[in-house]
Design a protein around this motif. Structure first.
Motif, mmCIF file in Angstrom:
data_model
loop_
_atom_site.group_PDB
_atom_site.id
_atom_site.type_symbol
_atom_site.label_atom_id
_atom_site.label_comp_id
_atom_site.label_asym_id
_atom_site.label_seq_id
_atom_site.Cartn_x
_atom_site.Cartn_y
_atom_site.Cartn_z
ATOM 1 N N SER A 20 -12.420 -14.932 8.937
ATOM 2 C CA SER A 20 -11.377 -14.288 8.097
ATOM 3 C C SER A 20 -10.336 -13.589 9.083
ATOM 4 O O SER A 20 -9.224 -13.222 8.899
ATOM 5 C CB SER A 20 -12.020 -13.500 7.190
ATOM 6 N N ARG A 39 -5.080 4.311 -3.456
ATOM 7 C CA ARG A 39 -5.320 4.241 -4.847
ATOM 8 C C ARG A 39 -6.973 4.893 -5.251
ATOM 9 O O ARG A 39 -7.307 4.716 -6.201
ATOM 10 C CB ARG A 39 -5.594 2.692 -5.277
ATOM 11 N N ILE A 40 -7.162 5.436 -4.212
ATOM 12 C CA ILE A 40 -8.431 6.340 -4.897
ATOM 13 C C ILE A 40 -8.251 7.784 -4.076
ATOM 14 O O ILE A 40 -7.267 7.824 -3.311
ATOM 15 C CB ILE A 40 -9.917 5.906 -4.219
ATOM 16 N N GLU A 77 -1.629 -4.401 1.906
ATOM 17 C CA GLU A 77 -1.875 -3.223 1.655
ATOM 18 C C GLU A 77 -2.979 -2.464 2.567
ATOM 19 O O GLU A 77 -3.769 -3.414 2.932
ATOM 20 C CB GLU A 77 -2.551 -2.814 0.142
ATOM 21 N N GLU A 79 -5.600 0.975 2.817
ATOM 22 C CA GLU A 79 -5.971 2.117 1.865
ATOM 23 C C GLU A 79 -6.000 3.397 2.956
ATOM 24 O O GLU A 79 -6.652 3.199 3.765
ATOM 25 C CB GLU A 79 -7.307 2.112 1.160
ATOM 26 N N GLU A 81 -6.158 6.720 1.326
ATOM 27 C CA GLU A 81 -6.778 7.787 0.840
ATOM 28 C C GLU A 81 -5.639 9.178 0.826
ATOM 29 O O GLU A 81 -6.463 10.294 0.665
ATOM 30 C CB GLU A 81 -8.122 8.090 0.938
ATOM 31 N N VAL A 84 -4.577 11.603 6.813
ATOM 32 C CA VAL A 84 -3.660 11.329 7.865
ATOM 33 C C VAL A 84 -4.268 10.144 8.823
ATOM 34 O O VAL A 84 -3.525 9.283 9.178
ATOM 35 C CB VAL A 84 -3.188 12.770 8.630
ATOM 36 N N GLU A 85 -5.460 10.351 9.346
ATOM 37 C CA GLU A 85 -5.914 9.716 10.431
ATOM 38 C C GLU A 85 -6.075 8.322 9.910
ATOM 39 O O GLU A 85 -5.964 7.243 10.590
ATOM 40 C CB GLU A 85 -7.567 9.858 10.694
ATOM 41 N N LYS A 86 -6.253 8.010 8.751
ATOM 42 C CA LYS A 86 -6.340 6.581 8.047
ATOM 43 C C LYS A 86 -4.868 5.838 7.901
ATOM 44 O O LYS A 86 -4.732 5.035 8.181
ATOM 45 C CB LYS A 86 -7.051 6.592 6.774
ATOM 46 N N VAL A 88 -2.676 6.582 10.034
ATOM 47 C CA VAL A 88 -2.087 6.167 11.406
ATOM 48 C C VAL A 88 -2.962 5.027 11.693
ATOM 49 O O VAL A 88 -2.472 3.950 12.290
ATOM 50 C CB VAL A 88 -2.576 7.359 12.402
ATOM 51 N N GLU A 89 -4.076 4.930 11.343
ATOM 52 C CA GLU A 89 -4.843 3.587 11.617
ATOM 53 C C GLU A 89 -3.993 2.324 11.043
ATOM 54 O O GLU A 89 -3.914 1.316 11.497
ATOM 55 C CB GLU A 89 -6.129 3.657 11.125
ATOM 56 N N ARG A 93 -2.306 -0.714 12.539
ATOM 57 C CA ARG A 93 -2.700 -2.226 12.067
ATOM 58 C C ARG A 93 -1.573 -3.102 11.627
ATOM 59 O O ARG A 93 -1.585 -4.235 11.936
ATOM 60 C CB ARG A 93 -4.036 -2.065 10.962
ATOM 61 N N GLN A 314 -2.971 -1.465 -13.207
ATOM 62 C CA GLN A 314 -4.263 -1.832 -13.771
ATOM 63 C C GLN A 314 -4.052 -1.491 -15.451
ATOM 64 O O GLN A 314 -4.585 -2.135 -16.296
ATOM 65 C CB GLN A 314 -5.446 -1.066 -13.222
ATOM 66 N N TYR B 47 -2.707 -0.745 18.891
ATOM 67 C CA TYR B 47 -3.678 -0.435 17.879
ATOM 68 C C TYR B 47 -4.876 0.022 18.496
ATOM 69 O O TYR B 47 -5.389 0.734 17.863
ATOM 70 C CB TYR B 47 -3.875 -1.919 17.032
ATOM 71 N N TYR B 251 -4.076 12.130 20.132
ATOM 72 C CA TYR B 251 -4.642 11.227 18.866
ATOM 73 C C TYR B 251 -3.282 11.144 18.066
ATOM 74 O O TYR B 251 -2.605 10.248 17.975
ATOM 75 C CB TYR B 251 -5.912 11.547 18.664
#
Lengths: 448, 355
Positions: A20, A39-40, A77, A79, A81, A84-86, A88-89, A93, A314, B47, B251
């Motif tokens: 995948s 979405r959460i 998409e 996610e 949440e 901030v760190e997510k 950036v990731e 990505r 939804q 990345y 970071y």
């Protein structure tokens, strides 16, 4: 062999996982929108509504017109949440595009993530769209070439609210001696407008109290007791997510009238008012885009997307609410920017740099809005190299217990007053970072 | 036998005190460092640098800081993020307000400030222990956050309370590219990792372990318990402060006080629990696990189950898997990933025989 059969499921899962990750189908002629959605978490209502509307608009353009001039729109998409760190990731990505389709712009709908990806966006030459929010001084496109606080930046927002209060009191000179409390979300977003409110308070002579509400804002008893002690004429609610209904309920408990609370741009949705039940009746808020489903563009989405069973929401009842419509507005602005840029660069998938040109030359007048079926939904907008905001007007709406009713015409912010402050801040940033601002007078010539 | 220690004799104390006693381990470590410094910058992309390597390194350093305090000196703390915040804001202010101060000097001063604050909040440890001490460190967590949100001086009167990274320049070299930020982070982490290893294998480390295992006995054999505990707090906070500064500047490039909230403290605590208490390597393994695993799960679920399940549910589903795996893992291996690594090494030593 024994080992293999013993761990067959493990191997199968691993194989699938690897497969995948490596399926890459080369897709030509597609324009990609990376979605740092949420979405959460405590802000799920905002995220699912906004990204729902955005995705549905992209689907609508694909279904109705086969994309923009034949270039299909695609998206995926990730996610965040609202963390901030997510964010950036996710940004890192997704920024490279999807299966060969280049990314057009990022739309994080989070001030924290926008701050963290601001410099990255400039380096990667990918527009960062912060519709109705974001860093105010990024309005100055000469210093922030890739950031676009479309329609309304935070300074314009409070300025318009103060202008409205003045209208209600019978003129700007009547503001003298009035007491205004601002209850704000304890985050970069919430604090952003405090200096402007202080400036306006000094200019017009009203009494200002700033009260912070720590994130996420589930418990507000002490703040509202303070408000009751102050007995203000107006309370400006600068909330976000779960904080808003709690504020309205607590206001009712402490006996403060809801029709003297003015919600800001992120306290203005059905999801903010409805959960407060009876306490929200009479609550006033600003909006850049009315809710409702009567606009032709929403009817089109209903016909091509929702009835086809492809709607992203939804809960179908949220179709046409404030967050959803903001997502649609955001979709219109993004797609129009791609369209404008395609007129210059050719009918093909565009790079972020080219889409940026599209945003800077975006011009939506009433005639174009009518063609889009969005007259009255989107305010007339004209962007330029120097002005990445373009609008700066809001309308006021009041909650009648079940839906919003628009109660005012467009109220304009005092943009002349704010511009020097914005430029001072942006030039300070430029100095701190060693940026040479672009000369916007030259850009205009190049565009023509 | 993949590797063996037969024939490697230790004849001097100096040799016995080396970090790696076996030459295979030394080679492997040298190869790892060479890989990290030479190969990774050449093959890595944005990345990998920005979303994986830098956060793993910074969180490893933060884990190391807490592990010195909790794993080695036995003092429980839930204030890790507060000391990170002190480090970040102090570094920012030193750099902003002292003209011409080199970045590394600001970083060290920031770390020292965090160390000082840690020392103050370590004072209650002289009288209280265990869970009661957690409450004192929790006070640090809330107090520091309150200070930075309330007094805008610390964020240079930024209207939103957000600070942005100073230009990352060392000796005139610009390190603001992803690879540059990675190398800067890596260098700081390697240097401080080496320092930590020196500390814990030296006299101070032995004192910490003595206090951890039984402070009365430690006092009886002549160790000054208050001094040992306070040093643990100061040094641990120094590490956390540096980690906080790196978190903000190499970071994210920006930070607000709420970026260092209680959940960040918990995250660091989980790193040392999963990685292994009282181990240096464990912090790196724990941080890698806590950063990489959710990303892997998110990649797998979005590509395998996309469309089948609502995206929001998918995210909650990942959290459930992650939580369940942690519980399963801690039941199977309560001493953490560092112990797993030791077991693997032991197995490799006797391979292909089982015992």
């Amino acid at each position: 062999m024994n080992f293999l059969s013993k761990h067959r499921w493990l191997w199968l899962a691993l194989g699938l996982g690897v497969a995948s990750l490596s399926t890459q189908v080369q897709a030509a002629n597609e324009q990609y929108f990376p979605l740092q959605s949420y979405r959460i978490g405590p802000y799920a209502a905002g995220g699912s509504g906004f990204f729902g509307g955005f995705i549905d608009y992209l689907q609508y353009i694909n279904a109705k017109e086969g994309g923009v001039n034949g270039v299909k729109l695609t998206w995926s998409e990730c996610e965040t949440e609202y963390v901030v760190e997510k964010g950036v990731e996710c940004y890192e990505r997704l920024k490279k595009g999807l299966n060969g389709a280049p990314a057009a712009a990022t739309n994080p709908l989070s001030v924290g993530i926008a701050y963290a990806t601001l410099e990255r966006s400039t380096t990667d030459k990918l527009p960062l769209i912060t519709i109705n929010h974001g860093r105010t001084d990024s309005t100055d496109g000469s210093v922030f070439p890739y950031a676009f606080p479309l329609q309304l930046n935070p300074y314009s927002e409070v300025s318009a609210i103060v202008n409205y209060i003045a209208q209600q009191s019978g003129g700007l000179d009547k503001l003298k001696g009035k007491k205004i409390v601002t209850l704000y979300h304890g985050s970069p977003y919430g604090k952003e407008t405090s200096p402007i409110l202080e400036l306006l308070a000094k200019k017009y002579g009203f009494d200002l109290t700033l009260l912070e509400m720590p994130h996420p804002g589930n418990e507000q008893q002490s703040q509202w007791l303070t408000i009751r002690r102050i007995k203000p004429d107006w309370v400006i609610l600068r909330g976000w997510g779960v904080m808003n209904p709690v504020a309205l309920k607590t206001a009712q408990k402490t006996g403060f009238p809801a029709d003297h609370i003015i919600g800001n741009i992120w306290s203005n949705s059905e999801d903010d008012a409805a959960p407060a039940g009876n306490a929200a009746k009479g609550f006033i808020s600003i909006t850049t885009h009315p809710s409702g489903t009567s606009f032709p563009v929403l009817q089109g989405i209903n016909q091509y997307v929702i009835k086809a069973g492809k709607g992203n929401l939804q809960d179908p009842k949220r179709f046409g609410n404030v967050y959803y419509n903001l997502g649609v507005v955001n979709g219109i602005l993004n797609v129009e920017a791609v369209r404008v840029a395609q007129a210059k660069f050719g009918k093909r998938p565009l790079t972020g740099e080219e889409v940026r040109w599209g945003f800077e030359n975006l011009k939506l007048d009433d005639a174009r809005l009518k063609e889009l079926g969005a007259l009255g939904l989107v305010q007339p907008l004209k962007l330029s190299c120097a002005d990445h905001e373009g609008g700066g007007a809001v309308r006021f709406q009041q909650w009648d217990g079940s839906k919003w009713k628009v109660i005012s015409d467009w109220v304009q912010a005092d943009r002349q007053l704010l511009r020097p402050i914005i430029e001072k801040s942006s030039h300070e940033y430029a100095k701190e970072k060693g940026i040479t601002p672009r000369d916007c007078s030259k850009e205009v010539v190049a565009a023509n | 036998m993949l590797y063996k220690e037969a024939g490697q004799f230790i004849t001097e104390y100096r040799l016995d005190k080396r970090f790696f006693r076996l030459k295979q381990e030394r080679w492997a470590f040298a190869a790892l460092l060479a890989f990290a410094y030479l190969v990774v910058p050449a093959i890595g992309n944005d990345y990998w640098f920005s979303a994986i390597l830098i956060p793993v390194l910074v969180l490893s350093l933060a884990g190391l800081g807490l592990n010195l305090l909790t794993g080695y000196a036995g003092q429980l703390s839930l204030g890790s993020a507060a000391f990170m915040a002190v480090g970040a804001f102090a570094t920012y202010n030193f750099h902003l307000r002292i003209e011409g101060l080199p970045l590394i000097a600001s970083l060290i001063l920031g770390g020292l400030t965090a160390g000082g604050v840690g020392l103050v909040f370590g004072l209650p440890s002289l009288r209280i222990k265990g869970f009661y001490l957690i409450v004192a460190t929790l006070a640090a967590q809330f107090f520091v956050q309150w200070v930075f949100t309330t007094f805008s001086w610390f964020s240079n009167n930024s209207s939103s309370g957000v600070i942005t990274a100073p230009p990352l320049q060392i000796l005139g070299t610009d390190l603001s590219t992803p690879a540059g930020r990675y190398l800067l982070t890596l260098t700081v982490v390697v240097a401080l990792g080496w320092l930590a290893k020196t500390i814990v294998s030296g006299e101070l480390g032995r004192k910490w372990m003595a206090v951890r295992d039984m402070d009365t006995a430690a006092a009886v054999i002549g160790i000054s318990v208050p001094k040992t505990k306070l040093l643990a707090f100061a040094i641990s906070s120094f590490y956390l402060g540096i980690a906080g500064a790196l978190w903000a500047f190499t970071y994210l490039g920006t930070v607000e006080p709420h970026g260092f909230d209680l959940s960040r403290s918990f995250q660091i605590l989980f790193i040392i629990i999963i990685g292994g208490m009282g181990s240096i390597l464990g912090n790196f393994l724990g941080a890698a696990f806590i950063v990489l695993f959710p990303i892997l799960l998110s990649n797998l679920t979005t590509s395998l189950l996309a469309g089948a399940i609502d995206p929001g549910q998918l995210e909650n589903f990942q959290k459930m898997i992650f939580g369940a795996l942690i519980i399963f893992f801690l039941i199977k291996e309560p001493n953490g990933l560092a112990k797993v690594w030791q077991t693997v090494k032991q197995r490799l030593r006797v391979w292909p025989l089982r015992f």
